[in-house]
Write an enzyme that holds these catalytic residues in place. Structure first.
Site, PDB file in Angstrom:
ATOM      1  CE  LYS A 212     -15.411  82.106  10.359  1.00  0.00           C
ATOM      2  NZ  LYS A 212     -14.188  81.760  11.069  1.00  0.00           N
TER       3      LYS A 212
ATOM      4  CE  LYS B  63      -9.113  87.481   6.731  1.00  0.00           C
ATOM      5  NZ  LYS B  63      -7.839  87.695   7.374  1.00  0.00           N
TER       6      LYS B  63
ATOM      7  CE  LYS C 298     -16.106  90.602  10.389  1.00  0.00           C
ATOM      8  NZ  LYS C 298     -15.390  89.499  11.028  1.00  0.00           N
TER       9      LYS C 298
END
Ligand code: TYM
Length: 346
Positions: free
Chosen positions: A121, A208, A205
């Site tokens: 992240k 969203k 992956k």
């Protein structure tokens, strides 16, 4: 310690999903569908909308309210039965934040620094500008789980490291205070769809947060959109193999077969026994039909529930009240173990 008998923990399932955006097919197959399957296993099941985790990155308050209700609607529409499972949102059970703080004092900076999700992240970004909450996030997740003395946690592959950390936190707490109070929770990462991949890139992956909407199927997509995304999904030019071994170096093909198997509730081998030797031009329309048949009733029910916010809010409040009953004694006992002075028991 060695001589103390091991505490017996009653089997209990806990899991959670962040209301940080719309639900994807990855969330459905990797989490929600499996949660619903587990509610009939005879084990107590507790499922959470982890809104405190969602605010580790900026959430517009109005959007957060909508996404929280939408996620609750998604759980219910997929078959979660509030008479069988506890469903609630995390912020309404303050023991989560309280135990989360205790665990912030148990977990080590080095453990957190090694979390691959934290690294992913913050990759290419200024980590110094991220919230402290994002860094501490896995210790709140450990609190979510251990507050219920949960023994089993169904999740997708990407949460495996966080569950290992949960065990490390439980073990360190038990060791530091000389107790056998928190269980070493087992991750449940099973089935064909524990890692649903992007439709555009078989090495990433489905998420969203992917900038390309074509990379994912959203639970809110209509039938035409689902069919179009599957038709355009990236594949290679070979026909499908007849055995799972033949998918080893074909990530895009493997992903579509896994999605089919999970939606159809059939083992991959049986799917390949049926489609082996056939080209994607024949397989994709069948997959699209299956996906629409499974997802359309769920999104229709989600829309119906979203028109009845009061019904959703009532279910969440009832769930929170039941969750508070379970967690209050666990938090009280934790405070007692660590030496916090509290009200006298009379
Ligand atoms: P979150 O909100 O990112 O995802 C929710 C669940 O969906 C699974 N998932 C997937 N599974 C298969 N393929 C995919 N492409 C895919 N994308 C998401 C995730 O593995 C997860 O099971 N930290 C957690 C939320 C959490 C939690 C908890 C989970 C907070 N407290 C306690 C379990 C127990 C998270 O961010 O999940």
């Amino acid at each position: 310690m060695a001589d103390t008998p091991k505490a017996q923990f009653k089997p209990r399932v806990f899991s959670g999903i962040q209301p940080s955006g719309g639900l994807t097919l990855g969330n459905y197959l990797g989490a929600i569908k499996r949660f619903v399957d587990m509610q009939d296993s005879g084990i107590e099941t507790i499922y959470c909308v982890v809104d405190m985790h969602a605010i580790t990155t900026w959430q517009d308050p109005e959007a957060l309210r909508r996404q929280t209700r939408e996620l609750a609607a998604g759980y219910l529409a997929a078959g979660l039965d509030p008479a069988k499972s506890i469903l609630f949102n995390q912020s309404q059970v303050s023991a989560h934040a309280e135990l989360g703080w205790v665990f912030n004092c148990v977990a080590r900076m080095g453990w957190m620094n090694r979390m691959t999700q934290w690294k992913d992240k913050t990759a290419g970004k200024n980590a110094e500008a991220e919230s402290l909450g994002l860094f501490a996030y896995p210790s709140l997740m450990a609190a979510d789980i251990l507050l219920y003395h949960a023994t089993h946690v169904p999740v997708g592959e990407d949460q495996k490291q966080h569950l290992e950390l949960t065990r490390d936190i439980a073990a360190k707490f038990n060791h530091d205070y000389g107790v056998d109070f928190f269980p070493l929770t087992e991750p449940v990462i099973e089935g064909a769809a524990t890692r649903v991949m992007s439709l555009r890139d078989g090495s990433r992956k489905m998420s969203k947060s992917d900038p390309s909407d074509q990379s994912r199927i959203n639970m809110s997509d209509d039938a035409d959109t689902i069919a179009r995304k599957i038709r355009r999904a990236r594949t290679d030019s070979e026909p499908l193999p007849s055995e799972a071994r033949g998918l080893e170096h074909r990530p895009e093909a493997r992903n579509l077969v896994n999605i089919y198997a999970a939606l159809a509730d059939r083992p991959v081998d049986r799917v390949l026994a049926e489609f082996g030797g056939r080209p994607f031009s024949e397989f994709k329309p069948q997959l699209a039909d299956l996906a629409v048949a499974r997802l359309a009733p769920i999104s229709a029910e989600m829309a119906r529930l979203m028109d009845n916010e009061d019904e959703i809010d009532r279910i969440l409040s009832r769930g929170a009240a039941r969750a508070r009953e379970i967690t209050a004694p666990v938090l009280r006992a934790t405070y007692d173990i660590i030496g916090m002075v509290g009200p006298k028991r009379i």
